[in-house]
Design a protein around this motif. Structure first.
Motif, mmCIF file in Angstrom:
data_model
loop_
_atom_site.group_PDB
_atom_site.id
_atom_site.type_symbol
_atom_site.label_atom_id
_atom_site.label_comp_id
_atom_site.label_asym_id
_atom_site.label_seq_id
_atom_site.Cartn_x
_atom_site.Cartn_y
_atom_site.Cartn_z
ATOM 1 N N GLN A 51 24.026 43.571 43.685
ATOM 2 C CA GLN A 51 25.404 44.167 44.476
ATOM 3 C C GLN A 51 26.807 43.457 44.290
ATOM 4 O OE1 GLN A 51 23.544 44.481 48.093
ATOM 5 N NE2 GLN A 51 22.664 46.139 47.876
ATOM 6 N N PHE A 52 26.794 41.747 44.584
ATOM 7 C CA PHE A 52 27.455 40.896 43.457
ATOM 8 C C PHE A 52 28.312 41.495 42.538
ATOM 9 C CE2 PHE A 52 26.565 38.358 47.634
ATOM 10 C CZ PHE A 52 28.267 38.588 47.983
ATOM 11 N N LEU A 53 26.608 41.133 41.254
ATOM 12 C CA LEU A 53 26.873 41.630 40.266
ATOM 13 C C LEU A 53 27.991 42.910 39.966
ATOM 14 C CD1 LEU A 53 24.234 40.579 37.950
ATOM 15 C CD2 LEU A 53 26.760 40.306 38.010
ATOM 16 N N ILE A 54 27.875 44.307 40.627
ATOM 17 C CA ILE A 54 28.345 45.194 40.605
ATOM 18 C C ILE A 54 29.802 45.142 40.726
ATOM 19 C CG2 ILE A 54 28.479 47.574 41.407
ATOM 20 C CD1 ILE A 54 25.439 47.291 41.412
ATOM 21 N N GLY A 57 31.986 42.853 38.603
ATOM 22 C CA GLY A 57 32.006 43.785 37.464
ATOM 23 C C GLY A 57 32.943 44.812 37.432
ATOM 24 N N ILE A 58 32.992 45.423 38.773
ATOM 25 C CA ILE A 58 34.400 46.655 38.626
ATOM 26 C C ILE A 58 35.625 45.906 38.827
ATOM 27 C CG2 ILE A 58 35.217 48.447 40.412
ATOM 28 C CD1 ILE A 58 31.970 49.407 40.889
ATOM 29 N N LEU A 59 35.166 44.580 39.878
ATOM 30 C CA LEU A 59 37.075 44.066 40.000
ATOM 31 C C LEU A 59 38.107 43.451 38.811
ATOM 32 C CD1 LEU A 59 38.440 43.207 42.246
ATOM 33 C CD2 LEU A 59 37.601 40.992 42.880
ATOM 34 N N LEU A 60 36.593 43.136 38.012
ATOM 35 C CA LEU A 60 37.190 41.845 36.116
ATOM 36 C C LEU A 60 37.524 43.146 35.465
ATOM 37 C CD1 LEU A 60 37.378 40.039 34.358
ATOM 38 C CD2 LEU A 60 34.655 40.426 33.991
ATOM 39 N N PHE A 61 36.522 44.217 35.501
ATOM 40 C CA PHE A 61 36.969 46.172 34.935
ATOM 41 C C PHE A 61 38.832 46.177 35.679
ATOM 42 C CE2 PHE A 61 37.515 49.865 34.358
ATOM 43 C CZ PHE A 61 37.804 50.308 32.753
ATOM 44 N N LEU A 62 38.727 46.264 36.567
ATOM 45 C CA LEU A 62 40.056 46.926 37.178
ATOM 46 C C LEU A 62 41.477 45.980 37.106
ATOM 47 C CD1 LEU A 62 39.250 48.083 40.632
ATOM 48 C CD2 LEU A 62 40.155 49.349 38.242
ATOM 49 N N VAL A 63 40.631 44.201 37.388
ATOM 50 C CA VAL A 63 42.026 43.380 36.878
ATOM 51 C C VAL A 63 42.900 43.102 35.501
ATOM 52 C CG1 VAL A 63 42.782 40.870 37.034
ATOM 53 C CG2 VAL A 63 41.808 42.136 39.228
ATOM 54 N N ALA A 64 41.448 42.826 34.433
ATOM 55 C CA ALA A 64 41.664 43.054 32.931
ATOM 56 C C ALA A 64 42.085 44.132 32.484
ATOM 57 C CB ALA A 64 40.436 43.073 32.274
ATOM 58 N N VAL A 65 42.089 46.125 33.237
ATOM 59 C CA VAL A 65 42.857 46.861 32.665
ATOM 60 C C VAL A 65 44.356 46.692 33.229
ATOM 61 C CG1 VAL A 65 43.493 49.105 32.843
ATOM 62 C CG2 VAL A 65 40.637 48.391 32.771
ATOM 63 N N PHE A 66 44.476 46.461 34.218
ATOM 64 C CA PHE A 66 46.098 45.370 34.783
ATOM 65 C C PHE A 66 47.042 44.283 33.444
ATOM 66 C CE2 PHE A 66 45.174 47.514 38.790
ATOM 67 C CZ PHE A 66 45.616 48.486 38.861
ATOM 68 N N CYS A 94 37.660 43.288 29.308
ATOM 69 C CA CYS A 94 37.397 44.646 30.667
ATOM 70 C C CYS A 94 36.084 45.491 29.997
ATOM 71 C CB CYS A 94 38.323 45.024 29.924
ATOM 72 S SG CYS A 94 38.942 47.018 30.188
ATOM 73 N N ILE A 95 35.674 45.005 28.843
ATOM 74 C CA ILE A 95 34.733 46.051 28.250
ATOM 75 C C ILE A 95 33.605 44.571 28.719
ATOM 76 C CG2 ILE A 95 32.891 46.121 26.364
ATOM 77 C CD1 ILE A 95 35.568 46.027 24.702
ATOM 78 N N ILE A 100 29.220 44.601 32.064
ATOM 79 C CA ILE A 100 28.366 44.321 33.078
ATOM 80 C C ILE A 100 27.982 44.995 34.483
ATOM 81 C CG2 ILE A 100 28.084 42.116 35.145
ATOM 82 C CD1 ILE A 100 26.359 41.078 32.800
ATOM 83 N N ALA A 101 28.659 45.923 35.393
ATOM 84 C CA ALA A 101 28.664 46.634 35.844
ATOM 85 C C ALA A 101 27.585 48.065 36.108
ATOM 86 C CB ALA A 101 29.937 47.178 36.714
ATOM 87 N N ILE A 102 27.623 47.937 34.549
ATOM 88 C CA ILE A 102 26.476 49.549 34.759
ATOM 89 C C ILE A 102 25.089 49.270 34.955
ATOM 90 C CG2 ILE A 102 25.841 51.223 32.498
ATOM 91 C CD1 ILE A 102 29.084 51.981 31.947
#
Length: 117
Positions: A51-54, A57-66, A94-95, A100-102
């Motif tokens: 759950q922490f990985l999910i 991963g989502i947080l890293l994706f969002l911050v990396a996109v910004f 981002c990738i 990791i989240a998926i």
């Protein structure tokens, strides 16, 4: 008063450091999950790690996109190749965060099984 260019540089620097921090946290959590499988952690502990990985991963994706959007905008605006390397790092992060989240959510879904009742 600070000029908008300096403010953008501070924002990009903050986002880039956040991306690198979250990237290392996700790698550490992934290693903890793998070592937990090897050393037979409890299922509840593994689920918490997943759950922490999910979430990470989502947080890293969002911050990396910004960060990627800011860096591309700043790269185009100033026409300097300095931020091109940071764009590549943010794109990879981002990738990585998305993968990791998926993967963690797929593992969590497969481990829960089919509860039809």
């Amino acid at each position: 008063m600070a000029s908008p260019i300096i403010r953008k540089q501070v924002t990009i620097r903050f986002l880039h450091r956040t991306v690198l921090f979250l990237f290392t946290v996700l790698i550490a959590l992934f290693v903890l999950f793998v070592l937990g499988n090897i050393q037979n952690f409890l299922d509840s502990s593994q689920i918490i790690i997943l759950q922490f990985l999910i979430a990470g991963g989502i947080l890293l994706f969002l911050v990396a996109v910004f960060a990627l959007l800011f860096e591309i905008n700043y790269n185009i605006y100033l026409r300097k190749p300095y931020y091109l390397g940071r764009c590549i790092i943010s794109g990879i992060a981002c990738i990585f965060g998305l993968v990791i989240a998926i993967a963690a959510s797929a593992i969590l879904l497969l481990s829960s099984g089919l509860n039809l009742v």
